[in-house]
Scaffold this motif. Structure first.
Motif, short mmCIF file in Angstrom:
data_model
loop_
_atom_site.label_atom_id
_atom_site.label_comp_id
_atom_site.label_asym_id
_atom_site.label_seq_id
_atom_site.Cartn_x
_atom_site.Cartn_y
_atom_site.Cartn_z
N ASN A 150 0.87 -1.19 0.00
CA ASN A 150 0.00 0.00 0.00
C ASN A 150 0.90 1.23 0.00
O ASN A 150 1.84 1.33 0.77
CB ASN A 150 -0.87 -0.02 1.26
CG ASN A 150 -2.04 0.93 1.14
OD1 ASN A 150 -1.90 2.01 0.53
ND2 ASN A 150 -3.18 0.54 1.69
N SER A 154 -2.96 8.44 1.07
CA SER A 154 -3.91 9.35 1.72
C SER A 154 -3.19 10.32 2.65
O SER A 154 -3.70 11.36 3.01
CB SER A 154 -4.95 8.53 2.51
OG SER A 154 -4.26 7.70 3.42
N PRO A 157 -2.03 14.64 0.56
CA PRO A 157 -3.21 15.08 -0.19
C PRO A 157 -2.86 15.74 -1.52
O PRO A 157 -3.71 16.31 -2.17
CB PRO A 157 -3.87 16.08 0.77
CG PRO A 157 -2.77 16.58 1.61
CD PRO A 157 -1.73 15.53 1.70
N LYS A 189 -4.85 9.21 -2.18
CA LYS A 189 -5.63 8.05 -1.77
C LYS A 189 -4.68 6.89 -1.53
O LYS A 189 -3.62 6.82 -2.17
CB LYS A 189 -6.63 7.65 -2.85
CG LYS A 189 -7.75 8.65 -3.07
CD LYS A 189 -8.63 8.14 -4.19
CE LYS A 189 -9.65 9.20 -4.56
NZ LYS A 189 -10.37 8.84 -5.79
N ASP A 190 -5.13 5.99 -0.68
CA ASP A 190 -4.33 4.78 -0.50
C ASP A 190 -4.50 3.88 -1.71
O ASP A 190 -5.62 3.63 -2.16
CB ASP A 190 -4.82 4.03 0.75
CG ASP A 190 -4.34 4.70 2.01
OD1 ASP A 190 -3.61 5.72 1.88
OD2 ASP A 190 -4.66 4.22 3.09
N ARG A 191 -3.39 3.44 -2.22
CA ARG A 191 -3.46 2.55 -3.39
C ARG A 191 -2.55 1.35 -3.14
O ARG A 191 -1.50 1.48 -2.52
CB ARG A 191 -3.00 3.26 -4.67
CG ARG A 191 -4.09 4.10 -5.31
CD ARG A 191 -3.76 4.40 -6.74
NE ARG A 191 -2.43 4.99 -6.88
CZ ARG A 191 -1.83 5.15 -8.05
NH1 ARG A 191 -2.43 4.77 -9.15
NH2 ARG A 191 -0.64 5.68 -8.10
#
Lengths: 1089, 225
Positions: A150, A154, A157, A189-191
């Motif tokens: 991950n 997040s 920003p 965003k968390d990816r």
């Protein structure tokens, strides 16, 4: 304050060693000293370091010099804020760019100090959080490792670029085998990111570890950006509990690639091999090993075996090295019957993969979106692949794509076709031929296929024996699985034809294959003309023989069954005979000599037009025989134009040696011709043919010319027989006979007559050749009517050889020779005797007269008076002695010491010594002999001695004495009969005494002995020619018998023993093989004579 | 046949007639039966022929498998080929077997081997190899028939295949190509050993059966022929 500021600044600059560059070492040293002093002064707060992991909160920490408690940290920002802390660090919200003063109050320190720091973003390090691996998995069949993590985007920003660094470690030794950089960005965003990597080593072979870190490149942050810490390692364990195996199993790889095989083994691997090649081992964890194959070559059908051998077992795997499918080549789609499309292609380069790994082909049609697949377990070299695709109604355009696929890759090839233009019909079958008439037939054949929409173009091949093949094209309306008909015209009657047919669509694409050939014989028609005829009267003049030639195939138009012969005159037409076909002549008694003979040929279709010829033969008195010779196997005959000849000319010919009414062949020429060339296969060179030229006038034939001739003249094969009619002392009359025509082989042009002195069986005559011999006389007799010849001016009683040859333009024939002796000329002989006698008598008479007249002068000159010794008293005694007794002693002679002895040969060295007396005398051998001149050894004369004691011959021989004693050799040998050839053989009839030389031939020794004094040339040659002794060949049977009398010839002998004193043979003598005249040769030749 | 009443030829003709019909009498017919001797001989001959045929086939097939399978000194442990019937047997054990047991073992072994061979044939990649294998299978089928014939001649029942024990050819992912090749290798090797053993068995049987012809007849009758 400034000093503190500097103190704080300086360590912060040292954090980033890469960016800081110190140029002056001394300057650094002074700073360090200053720092130490300040700490002592200010209460020992140092190493303030601020980091951030999210750019929002700064985490500042410092080190206290000694035990001090910090109570309060105040930061001067826009607002002054203080924080109570009990540790050596503090988290403060990120400060805006620019310098900020941070005051650290330490209440419990001895000095109760106040430390101030300047905070700036530039001095803050941005160290992202350590990434966290979500999952680390392995796909063993593909040896692929997959990593998921991950990015925790997040926390940021805003848009940030991130670089991830992933490291793969292998085995328990943690060997770094891969360090990969992976760039992404964060967008608030968390990816979850994924990264996968294919290992060259099968994952089953060793434990694989992974770790990851990141580097966030936020452009608006002016501080130091650093890599995060490495994440905790995750591992994929090789399954130690699994069964011992070799990896990878059954893998398909590209030819030329590198591949690693490993073996997981509980026991030690001894040997690893690929095929039969041994490979070095690479040791992995525990007892596991690997081998690396570089540039692998294409596998055999069953794959390449990789074997690991341990103490107690064998483990292995099979690898399939091949190629991805080649682009399908020569893709061609066509239809044979407009029902289905057949697409063929060539697979190109073999993939090296068979069975389940073979290439799959799929033919896809894009308009209809239909496809057909092709699967074959086995690949044949140069095999053409094909797929069938059903033709769709109402679709003419097809867009085909052929996909080829195997485990290593895929390829494709495409073709767009209008199928109506790609028609290649099947081979026509059931070809049949039916007659319409003698010149036309109907062909029918079957062609499978749905050709209702198109026209067919068919090609008929018409073959006739001995004729060029003919092609006819025909366009036919197509039909569905139909039989097609077509008629073929302009054929010849009664002719064997061979038909074949092939078809294509009218919009030509390809011909079909030729159908099977069909033979057909056309029907018969009536013969187109009558036969070529001739007639001859038989020798008795009663019968007329009618000849005709068989009709050519083109004229016969069928099989000729018979010929009808009839005779027509003014009044009537009389049918004479019907002759069946193989016979081409008819002999008929003819009552009327004047009629027109007509012959018609008949076949099953009818009769030919009649051929006519008159029977009358008009006599010709003015006829002479001419001669003609052919040119190049042909005879050219020409004649003057004769306006009387109204019908035609006929030349007939026959072999002249046959009877008068022979007929080999004839030829008809039109009446306006004046020449013709006659040629026939029957003509042979050297054969005389008789040609007769007939002219046709007033319905009758007249013989115009009679010609004899040859196609080619040859030389006679025999000589004329000749005899001698008469001989005289100076002339011979020769008479010869004609040569028969068959043996003459050409027109006789004359005779060649040679004559020359010579006797039968002499070598001179045997070698007689007329050319280049001056003593040969030649007479060329060109008058061939001459049959006799008288040869004059010959010598009497002389043998002559006579030779006679005949010649033609083709050459000279063989010779015939004869020997004739002329008669003796008696008158001349008488004259030859009388004249010398008369001369002798006259000379004698004149001499007598002169002597008588001058007798006194002669007496005084030649015979003066000499006193008579008898009148001398001093000699009285001797006289009485002489008169008194015959028993008186002879004059005693002392033994003579030879003044010179020649040792001719000794046993040790058979050579002649004392060569000073050798006098080479060339003795000319007989003409024609090749004997070399021989050396005669002259030994000074020693008078003959009769020894009282005869020496022992054995002693002589054994002792090799150098003294040779001679007796009177004349008494040794009795004279023998004189050979006839003696005169010829030895022309030098020298009077000298040559006792040894003469031995074998036994010349008249008595005479030569009496004339010893006269011999001035040779003197006494006791051993004769030494060379000739050696001429007794060692091969000769005589030479082996040394005691033989025969052998003794030519060798010096002891008088008493008559033994050879000279060894009888000398194999080393170069003369032993001498040719020509020699003793030996002569002696050996003698019996033959 | 010339038969006249009162003629001495009549008796002879009668005798001939009787002899003519002798073959039709079932009770006497057995005497003409040659017994199992010839069929054992034929089976023995067929075994030797198969040995010869196998030599050629094995050469081709081992070359197809590739090195090191075609190397003469390659002798791997028997791995994964446990289902193949083993021909090797202790000599004492072998001697203790009776004819029936021997023949039964032979029959069962060849039944299994034939089944494996057919599977091999399906797997072969080249047509030439398939042809050779098919030819050998046909011959082996013939041998199986011959053994069955000999067993029938000797009055032994044919062994019934137990349900579920029928060997099946199931190549799958569990069976790697290498293990498959090992199986093939061992199949050929076992075939060779079995043929060698069978030749010995039939030779022994032949010698045992052949000498006393009368005994054979009795033996046959005892088994209810």
């Amino acid at each position: 304050m400034m000093s503190i500021y500097l103190f704080w600044r300086q360590p912060s600059q040292m954090v980033d060693k890469k960016r800081m560059k110190t140029s002056d070492f001394r300057w650094l040293l002074s700073k360090f000293v200053l720092l130490y002093l300040m700490v002592q002064v200010t209460g020992a707060l140092r190493d303030l370091k601020c980091t951030t992991n999210n750019l929002k909160v700064w985490d500042c920490s410092w080190k206290a010099g000694f035990e001090s408690v910090i109570d309060e940290v105040c930061i001067e920002d826009r607002s002054y804020s203080c924080h109570q802390v009990e540790k050596t660090n503090i988290k403060i919200p990120a400060l805006p760019p620019g310098d900020h003063v941070m005051t650290v109050k330490s209440s419990h320190s001895p000095a109760n100090s106040l430390s101030k720091f300047i905070l700036n973003e530039k001095n803050v390090s941005f160290i992202p959080d350590t990434p966290e691996i979500l999952s680390f998995s392995a796909d063993f069949p593909t040896s692929t490792l997959s990593l998921e993590w991950n990015d925790k985007g997040s926390a940021f920003p805003y848009h940030v670029n991130v670089t991830w660094e992933i490291k793969i470690l292998r085995t328990e030794r943690r060997e770094l085998i891969k360090l990969e950089t992976y760039n992404t960005n964060l967008n608030g965003k968390d990816r979850v990111h994924q990264w996968s990597w294919a290992s060259d080593l099968p994952l089953e072979c060793a434990t694989h570890y992974v770790s990851i870190r990141c580097y966030i490149d936020y452009l608006h942050f002016s501080g130091h950006k650093e890599w995060s810490d490495w994440s905790q390692m995750k591992k994929i364990p090789w399954s130690p509990n699994s069964q011992t195996k070799v990896f990878p199993q059954d893998k398909v790889v590209l030819v030329g690639s590198d591949i690693i095989f490993c073996c997981i083994s509980q026991s030690k691997v001894l040997v690893a091999q690929i095929g039969s090649t041994l490979c070095p081992l690479i040791h992995l964890d525990e007892k596991n090993v690997a081998i690396k194959i570089r540039n692998i070559s294409v596998s055999e059908n069953s794959g390449t075996n990789v074997i690991f051998t341990t103490d107690d077992n064998v483990y292995g795997t099979v690898i399939f090295a091949g190629y991805p499918p080649d682009i399908p080549q020569k893709l061609n789609c066509e239809t044979h019957d407009l029902k289905e499309i057949v697409c063929t292609w060539n697979p190109g380069r073999p993939t090296g993969l068979v069975g389940p790994r073979n290439t799959n082909y799929t033919l896809f049609e894009s308009f209809s979106r239909k496809y057909v697949t092709f699967k074959r377990a086995e690949t044949f070299i140069n095999e053409s692949y094909q797929l069938f695709f059903q033709i769709l109604p109402d679709q003419e355009i097809y867009n085909f794509t052929l996909h080829a696929q195997n485990p290593l890759g895929k390829s494709e090839s495409a073709q767009l076709v209008n199928i109506m233009e790609r028609v290649s019909p099947h081979t026509p079958t059931s070809l049949k031929v039916k007659d319409i008439n003698s010149t036309a037939v109907i062909l029918s054949w079957h062609l499978p296929g749905n050709f209702a929409q198109i026209n067919l173009l068919c090609q008929i091949e018409i073959n006739k024996a001995n004729s060029k093949q003919e092609l006819q094209n025909a366009t036919i309306k197509g039909a569905k699985n139909a039989d097609y008909l077509i008629d073929v015209n302009k054929l010849n009657p009664y002719t064997k034809y061979t038909f074949r047919i092939r078809c294509s669509a009218e919009t030509f694409w390809k011909w079909s294959k030729w159908s099977n050939a069909k033979q057909h014989l056309t029907k018969e028609a009536i013969p187109s003309k009558g036969p070529d005829i001739w007639r001859e009267w038989s020798s008795d003049g009663r019968n007329l023989v009618i000849y005709w030639k068989p009709l050519s195939i083109n004229d016969a138009n069928g099989k000729i069954l018979s010929y009808n012969v009839s005779c027509s005159s003014h009044e009537e037409t009389q049918f004479l005979s019907e002759v069946l076909d193989p016979q081409h002549k008819a002999e008929l008694p003819l009552s009327k000599r004047d009629c027109i003979i007509s012959v018609v040929a008949k076949n099953s279709a009818g009769s030919s037009p009649p051929s006519k010829i008159p029977t009358i033969e008009i006599p010709n008195d003015d006829l002479k025989v001419e001669e003609v010779v052919g040119i190049g196997k042909k005879i050219l005959l020409s004649w003057h134009h004769n306006p009387n000849m109204t019908c035609d000319y006929v030349i007939k010919w026959c072999n002249s040696s046959r009877s008068e009414h022979c007929l080999m062949d004839w030829k008809k020429v039109s009446s306006n011709s004046t020449e013709t060339i006659i040629e026939s296969d029957q003509f042979r060179s050297g054969i005389r043919y008789h040609f007769f030229l007939y002219g046709c006038r007033n319905q009758g034939y007249q013989l115009l010319r009679s010609i004899i001739g040859y196609i080619e003249e040859l030389a006679p094969i025999v000589a004329p027989n000749f005899t001698v009619e008469d001989t005289s002392s100076d002339s011979i009359l020769v008479k010869w006979e004609d040569i028969p025509v068959e043996e003459l082989r050409g027109f006789l042009r004359g005779y060649l007559f040679y004559f020359q002195k010579g006797e039968k069986d002499t070598s001179k005559m045997r070698g007689l050749e007329p050319v280049g011999r001056s003593d040969i006389k030649i007479k060329n007799i060109t008058d061939i009517s001459q049959k006799t010849l008288r040869i004059a001016d010959l010598q009497g009683k002389t043998s002559y050889r006579l030779v006679l040859q005949a010649y033609t333009d083709g050459g000279v024939g063989p010779k015939k020779s004869m020997f004739v002796v002329t008669k003796e000329n008696s008158v001349g002989l008488i004259i030859a005797i009388l004249i010398p006698v008369a001369v002798a008598v006259i000379v004698g008479v004149v001499t007598s007269i002169l002597c008588y007249r001058k007798r006194e002068w002669i007496k005084e000159t030649f015979y003066p008076d000499i006193p008579n010794p008898e009148n001398c008293k001093a000699l009285q005694f001797q006289k009485s002695v002489c008169e008194g007794s015959n028993a008186l002693k002879t004059l005693e002679m002392n033994p003579c010491t030879p003044n010179n002895v020649e040792v001719l040969e000794t046993r040790a060295a058979p050579k002649i010594e004392d060569t000073e007396i050798i006098s080479p005398v060339a003795e000319r051998p007989e003409e024609g002999s090749n004997t070399e001149p021989e050396n005669h050894v002259v030994v000074s004369y020693c008078p003959p001695i009769i020894e009282e004691e005869i020496p022992n011959p054995v002693v002589d021989e054994a002792g090799g004495t150098s003294q040779v004693i001679y007796i009177d050799v004349q008494s040794m040998y009795q004279p023998q009969a004189k050979p006839e050839e003696e005169q010829d053989i030895d022309p030098v009839v020298g009077p000298g005494y040559k006792p040894q030389m003469r031995l074998p031939i036994n010349s008249t020794l008595e005479e030569t002995a009496a004339e010893d004094d006269i011999d001035k040339t040779a003197g006494y040659r006791p051993q004769a020619n030494v060379n000739t002794w050696n001429l007794v060949s060692p091969d000769s049977p005589r030479s082996t018998d040394s005691n033989s009398e025969v052998v003794s010839f030519g060798s010096p002998c002891s008088i008493n023993s008559r033994q050879f004193l000279i060894p009888p043979k000398d194999e080393d003598s170069p003369k032993s093989n001498g040719a020509g005249w020699s003793f030996t040769n002569f002696f050996q030749n003698k019996p033959n004579d | 046949m010339d038969l006249r009443a009162g003629d001495s030829w009549g008796m002879l003709a009668c005798l001939c007639t009787v002899l003519w019909h002798v073959p039709a009498v079932p009770a006497l017919n057995r005497t003409g039966d040659p017994g199992p001797g010839p069929s054992i001989q034929k089976t023995y001959d067929l075994t030797r022929y198969l040995e010869h045929q196998l030599r050629s086939l094995a050469g081709t097939y081992l070359n197809y498998l590739g090195p090191p399978f075609n190397e003469p000194d390659f002798n791997p442990p028997r791995l994964g080929a446990e289902t193949l019937p083993r021909a090797t047997v202790n000599l004492e054990v072998w001697r203790s077997l009776n004819d029936k047991l021997r023949l039964t073992q032979n029959y069962e072994a060849y039944s299994h081997l034939l089944c494996y061979l057919r599977g091999l044939n399906r797997q072969a990649a080249t047509a030439e190899l398939r042809r050779s294998l098919a030819h050998f299978c046909t011959s082996l089928q013939g041998l199986l028939g011959s053994i069955a014939g000999v067993m029938a001649a000797l009055g032994y029942p044919l062994p019934q295949p137990l349900p579920g024990t029928e060997p099946t050819w199931a190549p799958g992912p569990a069976h790697s190509d290498f293990l498959q090749k090992m199986d093939d290798f061992w199949l050929l090797k076992e075939l060779q050993t079995w043929l060698w053993r069978s030749a010995k068995d039939f030779n022994r049987l032949k010698k045992k059966i052949q000498p006393p012809a009368a005994a054979v007849t009795l033996h046959l009758e005892a088994h209810g022929f």
